[in-house]
Scaffold this motif. Sequence first.
Motif, PDB file in Angstrom:
ATOM      1  N   UNK A 198     -16.873  12.621  55.754  1.00  0.00           N
ATOM      2  CA  UNK A 198     -15.805  13.132  57.005  1.00  0.00           C
ATOM      3  C   UNK A 198     -16.494  13.238  58.245  1.00  0.00           C
ATOM      4  N   UNK A 199     -17.698  13.892  58.050  1.00  0.00           N
ATOM      5  CA  UNK A 199     -18.600  14.120  59.227  1.00  0.00           C
ATOM      6  C   UNK A 199     -18.929  13.047  59.983  1.00  0.00           C
ATOM      7  N   UNK A 200     -19.443  11.870  59.049  1.00  0.00           N
ATOM      8  CA  UNK A 200     -19.547  10.625  59.926  1.00  0.00           C
ATOM      9  C   UNK A 200     -18.424   9.821  60.727  1.00  0.00           C
ATOM     10  N   UNK A 201     -17.175  10.070  60.077  1.00  0.00           N
ATOM     11  CA  UNK A 201     -16.064   9.669  60.477  1.00  0.00           C
ATOM     12  C   UNK A 201     -15.712  10.543  61.907  1.00  0.00           C
ATOM     13  N   UNK A 202     -15.816  11.698  61.932  1.00  0.00           N
ATOM     14  CA  UNK A 202     -15.904  12.436  63.207  1.00  0.00           C
ATOM     15  C   UNK A 202     -16.744  12.104  64.273  1.00  0.00           C
ATOM     16  N   UNK A 203     -17.990  12.122  63.876  1.00  0.00           N
ATOM     17  CA  UNK A 203     -19.150  11.637  64.519  1.00  0.00           C
ATOM     18  C   UNK A 203     -19.038  10.377  65.268  1.00  0.00           C
ATOM     19  N   UNK A 204     -18.386   9.367  64.527  1.00  0.00           N
ATOM     20  CA  UNK A 204     -18.198   7.864  65.001  1.00  0.00           C
ATOM     21  C   UNK A 204     -17.176   8.056  65.893  1.00  0.00           C
ATOM     22  N   UNK A 205     -15.995   8.849  65.807  1.00  0.00           N
ATOM     23  CA  UNK A 205     -14.973   8.856  66.745  1.00  0.00           C
ATOM     24  C   UNK A 205     -15.615   9.493  68.100  1.00  0.00           C
ATOM     25  N   UNK A 206     -16.492  10.518  68.019  1.00  0.00           N
ATOM     26  CA  UNK A 206     -16.886  10.991  69.342  1.00  0.00           C
ATOM     27  C   UNK A 206     -17.831   9.934  70.018  1.00  0.00           C
ATOM     28  N   UNK A 207     -18.591   9.383  69.151  1.00  0.00           N
ATOM     29  CA  UNK A 207     -19.580   8.280  69.712  1.00  0.00           C
ATOM     30  C   UNK A 207     -19.008   7.083  70.376  1.00  0.00           C
ATOM     31  N   UNK A 208     -17.774   6.904  69.817  1.00  0.00           N
ATOM     32  CA  UNK A 208     -16.902   5.691  70.597  1.00  0.00           C
ATOM     33  C   UNK A 208     -16.226   6.252  71.655  1.00  0.00           C
ATOM     34  N   UNK A 209     -16.096   7.571  71.920  1.00  0.00           N
ATOM     35  CA  UNK A 209     -15.673   8.236  73.277  1.00  0.00           C
ATOM     36  C   UNK A 209     -16.861   8.667  74.100  1.00  0.00           C
ATOM     37  N   UNK A 210     -18.014   8.213  73.874  1.00  0.00           N
ATOM     38  CA  UNK A 210     -19.212   8.318  74.564  1.00  0.00           C
ATOM     39  C   UNK A 210     -20.089   9.520  74.285  1.00  0.00           C
TER      40      UNK A 210
ATOM     41  N   UNK B 248     -20.216  19.685  64.644  1.00  0.00           N
ATOM     42  CA  UNK B 248     -19.379  19.386  63.595  1.00  0.00           C
ATOM     43  C   UNK B 248     -19.996  19.987  62.150  1.00  0.00           C
ATOM     44  N   UNK B 249     -19.266  20.804  61.741  1.00  0.00           N
ATOM     45  CA  UNK B 249     -20.010  21.400  60.723  1.00  0.00           C
ATOM     46  C   UNK B 249     -19.156  21.170  59.391  1.00  0.00           C
ATOM     47  N   UNK B 250     -19.813  20.171  58.593  1.00  0.00           N
ATOM     48  CA  UNK B 250     -18.947  19.775  57.101  1.00  0.00           C
ATOM     49  C   UNK B 250     -19.870  19.876  56.124  1.00  0.00           C
TER      50      UNK B 250
END
Length: 73
Positions: A1-13, A71-73
């Motif tokens: 889950x953490x990687x998915x959230x971080x990927x979305x944030x990275x895609x947003x810059x 993001x803490x998961x």
Amino acid sequence: MGMAVATGLAEAGARIVVNDISSEKLDYAIRQYSEMGFDVKAYLFDVTDEKGVNDYIDRIAKEVGPLDILVNN
């Protein structure tokens, strides 16, 4: 889950900084993000060690910049 959230944030810059107590998991994350074209910084430390966390937060701030999102998961 953490990687998915971080990927979305990275895609947003956002810049990505990941942490784990497992070097294997950090290596995996670095490979995955690199394959997606993202620059990622990784730090190996135990979040149950308060002094260690504070030391690494200071180190991350010096090497990467201040944390804006955690993001803490």
